[in-house]
Scaffold this motif. Structure first.
Motif, mmCIF file in Angstrom:
data_model
loop_
_atom_site.group_PDB
_atom_site.id
_atom_site.type_symbol
_atom_site.label_atom_id
_atom_site.label_comp_id
_atom_site.label_asym_id
_atom_site.label_seq_id
_atom_site.Cartn_x
_atom_site.Cartn_y
_atom_site.Cartn_z
ATOM 1 N N GLU A 57 0.826 -1.212 0.000
ATOM 2 C CA GLU A 57 0.000 0.000 0.000
ATOM 3 C C GLU A 57 0.861 1.263 0.000
ATOM 4 O O GLU A 57 0.532 2.251 -0.669
ATOM 5 N N HIS A 58 1.940 1.240 0.757
ATOM 6 C CA HIS A 58 2.826 2.416 0.836
ATOM 7 C C HIS A 58 3.844 2.452 -0.303
ATOM 8 O O HIS A 58 4.650 3.383 -0.384
ATOM 9 N N GLN A 59 3.804 1.421 -1.156
ATOM 10 C CA GLN A 59 4.692 1.317 -2.310
ATOM 11 C C GLN A 59 6.160 1.377 -1.909
ATOM 12 O O GLN A 59 6.986 2.036 -2.554
ATOM 13 N N THR A 60 6.481 0.675 -0.832
ATOM 14 C CA THR A 60 7.863 0.615 -0.353
ATOM 15 C C THR A 60 8.537 -0.705 -0.727
ATOM 16 O O THR A 60 9.674 -0.959 -0.320
ATOM 17 N N VAL A 61 7.831 -1.557 -1.482
ATOM 18 C CA VAL A 61 8.406 -2.804 -1.993
ATOM 19 C C VAL A 61 8.121 -2.865 -3.492
ATOM 20 O O VAL A 61 7.150 -2.273 -3.980
ATOM 21 N N PRO A 62 8.969 -3.561 -4.244
ATOM 22 C CA PRO A 62 8.730 -3.682 -5.688
ATOM 23 C C PRO A 62 7.407 -4.407 -5.958
ATOM 24 O O PRO A 62 7.125 -5.441 -5.358
ATOM 25 N N CYS A 63 6.618 -3.838 -6.832
ATOM 26 C CA CYS A 63 5.322 -4.430 -7.182
ATOM 27 C C CYS A 63 5.199 -4.553 -8.691
ATOM 28 O O CYS A 63 5.874 -3.858 -9.453
ATOM 29 N N GLU A 64 4.310 -5.441 -9.097
ATOM 30 C CA GLU A 64 3.982 -5.596 -10.502
ATOM 31 C C GLU A 64 2.491 -5.375 -10.698
ATOM 32 O O GLU A 64 1.703 -5.419 -9.750
ATOM 33 N N ARG A 65 2.117 -5.131 -11.945
ATOM 34 C CA ARG A 65 0.716 -4.901 -12.270
ATOM 35 C C ARG A 65 -0.090 -6.176 -12.049
ATOM 36 O O ARG A 65 0.319 -7.265 -12.495
ATOM 37 N N PHE A 66 -1.208 -6.080 -11.342
ATOM 38 C CA PHE A 66 -2.073 -7.237 -11.098
ATOM 39 C C PHE A 66 -3.110 -7.322 -12.202
ATOM 40 O O PHE A 66 -3.909 -6.406 -12.406
ATOM 41 N N HIS A 67 -3.062 -8.414 -12.947
ATOM 42 C CA HIS A 67 -4.036 -8.672 -14.000
ATOM 43 C C HIS A 67 -4.962 -9.788 -13.539
ATOM 44 O O HIS A 67 -4.516 -10.921 -13.311
ATOM 45 N N GLU A 68 -6.238 -9.486 -13.404
ATOM 46 C CA GLU A 68 -7.187 -10.478 -12.917
ATOM 47 C C GLU A 68 -7.237 -11.708 -13.828
ATOM 48 O O GLU A 68 -7.526 -12.816 -13.379
ATOM 49 N N SER A 69 -6.932 -11.513 -15.096
ATOM 50 C CA SER A 69 -6.954 -12.624 -16.043
ATOM 51 C C SER A 69 -5.850 -13.634 -15.769
ATOM 52 O O SER A 69 -5.905 -14.774 -16.259
ATOM 53 N N GLU A 70 -4.825 -13.246 -15.000
ATOM 54 C CA GLU A 70 -3.718 -14.145 -14.688
ATOM 55 C C GLU A 70 -3.923 -14.856 -13.343
ATOM 56 O O GLU A 70 -3.090 -15.678 -12.943
ATOM 57 N N ALA A 71 -5.021 -14.552 -12.690
ATOM 58 C CA ALA A 71 -5.280 -15.128 -11.367
ATOM 59 C C ALA A 71 -6.030 -16.451 -11.481
ATOM 60 O O ALA A 71 -6.879 -16.644 -12.362
ATOM 61 N N HIS A 72 -5.689 -17.347 -10.577
ATOM 62 C CA HIS A 72 -6.494 -18.549 -10.387
ATOM 63 C C HIS A 72 -7.494 -18.231 -9.273
ATOM 64 O O HIS A 72 -7.448 -17.151 -8.674
ATOM 65 N N SER A 73 -8.426 -19.128 -9.015
ATOM 66 C CA SER A 73 -9.201 -18.981 -7.787
ATOM 67 C C SER A 73 -8.213 -18.982 -6.625
ATOM 68 O O SER A 73 -7.182 -19.648 -6.691
ATOM 69 N N PRO A 74 -8.485 -18.197 -5.554
ATOM 70 C CA PRO A 74 -7.514 -18.078 -4.463
ATOM 71 C C PRO A 74 -6.981 -19.425 -3.971
ATOM 72 O O PRO A 74 -5.801 -19.553 -3.669
ATOM 73 N N LEU A 75 -7.850 -20.411 -3.881
ATOM 74 C CA LEU A 75 -7.427 -21.800 -3.661
ATOM 75 C C LEU A 75 -7.744 -22.570 -4.946
ATOM 76 O O LEU A 75 -8.904 -22.875 -5.215
ATOM 77 N N PRO A 76 -6.742 -22.884 -5.766
ATOM 78 C CA PRO A 76 -7.016 -23.599 -7.016
ATOM 79 C C PRO A 76 -7.620 -24.987 -6.784
ATOM 80 O O PRO A 76 -8.287 -25.529 -7.661
ATOM 81 N N ARG A 77 -7.375 -25.558 -5.623
ATOM 82 C CA ARG A 77 -8.013 -26.793 -5.179
ATOM 83 C C ARG A 77 -8.058 -26.710 -3.656
ATOM 84 O O ARG A 77 -7.256 -26.004 -3.038
ATOM 85 N N ALA A 78 -8.982 -27.422 -3.055
ATOM 86 C CA ALA A 78 -9.139 -27.312 -1.609
ATOM 87 C C ALA A 78 -9.459 -28.674 -1.017
ATOM 88 O O ALA A 78 -9.988 -29.559 -1.699
ATOM 89 N N TYR A 79 -9.134 -28.828 0.255
ATOM 90 C CA TYR A 79 -9.454 -30.075 0.933
ATOM 91 C C TYR A 79 -10.963 -30.244 1.100
ATOM 92 O O TYR A 79 -11.459 -31.373 1.172
ATOM 93 N N GLN A 80 -11.689 -29.119 1.156
ATOM 94 C CA GLN A 80 -13.136 -29.225 1.306
ATOM 95 C C GLN A 80 -13.830 -27.969 0.776
ATOM 96 O O GLN A 80 -13.368 -26.858 0.998
ATOM 97 N N TRP A 81 -14.948 -28.195 0.084
ATOM 98 C CA TRP A 81 -15.831 -27.128 -0.392
ATOM 99 C C TRP A 81 -17.243 -27.574 -0.066
ATOM 100 O O TRP A 81 -17.759 -28.543 -0.611
ATOM 101 N N ALA A 82 -17.858 -26.901 0.897
ATOM 102 C CA ALA A 82 -19.211 -27.221 1.339
ATOM 103 C C ALA A 82 -20.085 -25.989 1.143
ATOM 104 O O ALA A 82 -19.750 -24.907 1.630
ATOM 105 N N ASP A 83 -21.160 -26.151 0.430
ATOM 106 C CA ASP A 83 -22.018 -25.011 0.096
ATOM 107 C C ASP A 83 -23.332 -25.092 0.851
ATOM 108 O O ASP A 83 -24.014 -26.132 0.828
ATOM 109 N N GLY A 84 -23.679 -24.006 1.522
ATOM 110 C CA GLY A 84 -24.922 -23.947 2.273
ATOM 111 C C GLY A 84 -26.034 -23.317 1.461
ATOM 112 O O GLY A 84 -25.919 -23.116 0.244
ATOM 113 N N SER A 85 -27.129 -23.010 2.122
ATOM 114 C CA SER A 85 -28.239 -22.298 1.495
ATOM 115 C C SER A 85 -28.833 -21.364 2.530
ATOM 116 O O SER A 85 -29.834 -21.671 3.182
ATOM 117 N N ALA A 86 -28.163 -20.218 2.700
ATOM 118 C CA ALA A 86 -28.537 -19.276 3.753
ATOM 119 C C ALA A 86 -29.738 -18.410 3.378
ATOM 120 O O ALA A 86 -30.309 -17.746 4.248
#
Length: 336
Positions: A57-86
């Motif tokens: 945030e303070h730009q005190t470390v080297p950063c690169e441009r974030f392209h959403e197209s280069e992102a995977h889901s935050p966990l590309p695979r997971a030990y468990q995915w359980a979906d509710g119905s709230a």
């Protein structure tokens, strides 16, 4: 803080810390090579990741441009995915359309199914569809990621185990669901790989928009580049995310990296009945099935078709200044 996983040719990608405005990133490999590693060692690495986030945030470390197209889901695979119905409004509409009553237990005992978590789609990956007769639908949701959760955790304590929040497109094949449920053994083929937002955020990142273990912001859904839904996530929820976590942990421990979904975000209309489309000033819908149910109740049959190759969906959430919080899920259906 905001975290993401970039595709790098490996199964689990590489963890990066993303700026608040979702435009820059810094690699976090020296602290945690992957998101799962960070979750497995959250108490040890989270403070250092937070410090790196401040540096980004303070730009005190080297950063690169974030392209959403280069992102995977935050966990590309997971030990468990359980979906509710709230959101019981969604369940009420589905059942009313087929002339069925909603069991009283649904109002205090959450619905939940265990989805496939060995592969997830990236937030910009195509949705492969083998047959349009399968009835491809999107489902806009919110999900949380936990650390290790002990069996029998209370609803109050469950809230402290929620470490990250993200958005979901829980892809559903509506044409396959009735046959699977009729077997009495639940979903499987009707629930292909889901996609999650490019960025996952810690609860504190949402400020006042995270209250009572619910996000209090509208979920923005576009279908074929037209506004389709803007349902308020914090409204009409029968249970909150902590209650869903506690429900999942009633008889088992949950391992770090467990993903729990909210189910389709769904609001009632101002009169307490079915909601109106966005084009008519309503909150619209977070899935196609819901508008089809309303058409069935109103006209005797649905007229809105499910998704076909070439159709697109976009799911996003904005802050008070109109900036994306999680980055956007943006997908196109393609012939498998």
């Amino acid at each position: 803080m905001k975290l993401a996983t970039l595709k790098d040719g490996t199964r689990d990608g590489k963890l990066v810390v993303v700026s608040k405005d979702v435009t820059r990133y810094c690699e976090a490999g020296k602290l945690a090579p992957t998101m799962q590693y960070a979750l497995d060692n959250w108490d040890q690495v989270a403070p250092d990741l937070e410090a790196l986030y401040r540096d980004v945030e303070h730009q005190t470390v080297p950063c690169e441009r974030f392209h959403e197209s280069e992102a995977h889901s935050p966990l590309p695979r997971a030990y468990q995915w359980a979906d509710g119905s709230a959101y019981i409004n969604h369940v009420e509409l589905v059942r009313k359309a087929r002339g069925a009553e909603v069991p009283e237990s649904f109002y205090h005992d959450p619905l939940m199914y265990q989805g496939g978590s060995d592969t997830f789609l990236g937030p910009r990956d195509d949705i492969p569809l083998g047959d349009t007769a399968w009835g491809c639908d999107m489902e806009g949701e919110v999900a949380v990621i936990t650390d290790d959760v002990p069996m029998g955790v209370s609803e109050e304590d469950a809230a402290s185990h929620i470490k990250l929040i993200m958005l979901v497109n829980d892809v559903s094949l509506r044409g396959l669901i009735p046959g699977e449920l009729a077997k009495g053994f639940g979903f499987f083929q009707s629930k292909p790989s889901s996609a999650f937002s490019p960025v996952a955020v810690t609860p504190d990142e949402l400020g006042d928009a995270w209250k009572d273990s619910l996000v209090h912001r509208p979920l923005l859904v576009e279908y074929n580049r037209e506004p389709f839904g803007c349902a308020e996530v914090g409204v009409d929820a029968t249970c909150n995310m902590a209650q869903l976590v506690a429900h999942a942990a009633k008889t088992r421990n949950l391992g770090a990296g467990c993903i729990i979904g909210s189910g389709t975000i769904s609001n009632k209309g101002e009169d307490g009945g079915p909601g109106k489309p966005v084009s008519e000033g309503g909150a619209g819908y977070s899935c196609i099935a819901e508008i089809r149910m309303i058409e069935t109740i109103r006209d005797g049959k649905p007229t809105t078709p499910f998704m076909k190759p070439g159709d697109t969906v976009r799911i996003d959430m904005k802050d008070d200044k109109g900036h994306t919080i999680f980055g956007a899920i943006r997908q196109e259906v393609v012939q498998a």
